[in-house]
Write an enzyme that holds these catalytic residues in place. Sequence first.
Site, PDB file in Angstrom:
ATOM      1  N   TYR A  24     -29.261 -28.488 -24.404  1.00  0.00           N
ATOM      2  CA  TYR A  24     -28.463 -27.100 -24.369  1.00  0.00           C
ATOM      3  C   TYR A  24     -29.115 -26.335 -25.828  1.00  0.00           C
ATOM      4  O   TYR A  24     -29.863 -26.995 -26.604  1.00  0.00           O
ATOM      5  CB  TYR A  24     -27.044 -27.250 -24.590  1.00  0.00           C
ATOM      6  N   HIS A  68     -21.487 -28.837 -29.163  1.00  0.00           N
ATOM      7  CA  HIS A  68     -22.321 -29.242 -28.423  1.00  0.00           C
ATOM      8  C   HIS A  68     -23.996 -29.242 -28.450  1.00  0.00           C
ATOM      9  O   HIS A  68     -24.323 -28.371 -28.214  1.00  0.00           O
ATOM     10  CB  HIS A  68     -22.177 -28.949 -26.869  1.00  0.00           C
ATOM     11  N   HIS A  96     -28.125 -32.820 -24.953  1.00  0.00           N
ATOM     12  CA  HIS A  96     -28.505 -32.475 -23.369  1.00  0.00           C
ATOM     13  C   HIS A  96     -29.390 -31.382 -23.025  1.00  0.00           C
ATOM     14  O   HIS A  96     -29.539 -30.933 -21.895  1.00  0.00           O
ATOM     15  CB  HIS A  96     -27.413 -32.601 -22.701  1.00  0.00           C
TER      16      HIS A  96
END
Length: 381
Positions: A184, A179, A182
């Site tokens: 992060y 990931h 976004h």
Amino acid sequence: MTQPAVSNLDLDAAGLFTPIEVKSLKLRNRFAMAPMTRAFSPGGVPRENVAEYYRRRAAGGTSLIITEGTLIPDPAAGPDSRVPHIHGDESLEGWKGVVDAVHAEGSAIIPQLWHLGVERGATPRFNPDVVTVSPSGLALDGSPVGRAFTAADLEEQKQFWVDAAVNAKKTGFDGVELHGAHGYLLDEFLWEQTNTREDGYGGSLEARTRFPAEVVAAIRAAVGPEFAIVYRFSQWKSGHYDARLAQTPQQLEGILAPLADAGVDVLHPSTRRHWEPAFPELSGVEGERGLAGWTKSITGLPTITVGSVGLDQVFTGAWGKDSTAGTTSLDPLLAQFERGEFDIVAVGRALLSDPEWVNKVQQGRLDDRIPFAREHITSLN
């Protein structure tokens, strides 16, 4: 912005039901389940209800399950004690049950490896005594939160990601997704507002890409050449939907090329509206190309598109009280596929409401699709 109503072109989706193989990923069609945080794993352990939740989507025709974010071993990785872990014997045993259930339905499954970084906040519910860490100790708005990584922290952090990926491989997953979107942790290295480092990991775009690329390279060295690595990235950040990490295709190439060189096999550009052009200021065909299309064009890698697929309302946040959406046409998706803009499509909210969504599309049962409503996120449907 909404998409057009259902039309007969939806019935001509045969190309999306051809198989595709990328190293350890062997898919019977081009449909994936998008990763969506559910937090139904108390103590970080996915149990039978989680296994059944994912199994139903596999049985419903989805050929690739990308799990919700799973926390890597760093104690400062996550926000909530109900988010699953990808470390620890009990959590890994729970994931083994999930993997077996999905494989029994003929589908592949990969975990999304997750570290929130500064987005964990200053007062997290999970491990509240552990200080939040990030590239520079800065939130997306520039305010100080937690502390910045030291040089020693960075080496330890890479090992956390490697350990998570190795755990996934040992558990029987078919690959991993990192990931890096976004706002992060990995994305925070790329973002100028959250990375003001002066040690070779900050400054130029090339330097800001260095740490995510090193994480990928370390994972590749640990899992071998054939274990598929998927990397998710985005232009938008949580609460900053108009953000653009790359202002031009050239800047996008500056981000993606090092990741591809480091060992990424599949790229997963996250958008809220898959049909929107990535760089609308460009003219002609280039001005119409979506982010997935640009990603595939730049890197040549298999690419996953995502963003309000089959729904008439865009994702607007973390499951707001009025988060409902009706079904709509797949024409924009099919047009992008025919233009070669993507290889796999990730379906999110539509699969929360309707585990049989993919089978219904294949069978032409478009009127039977179930609209999305908030009730579909309050339990593991």
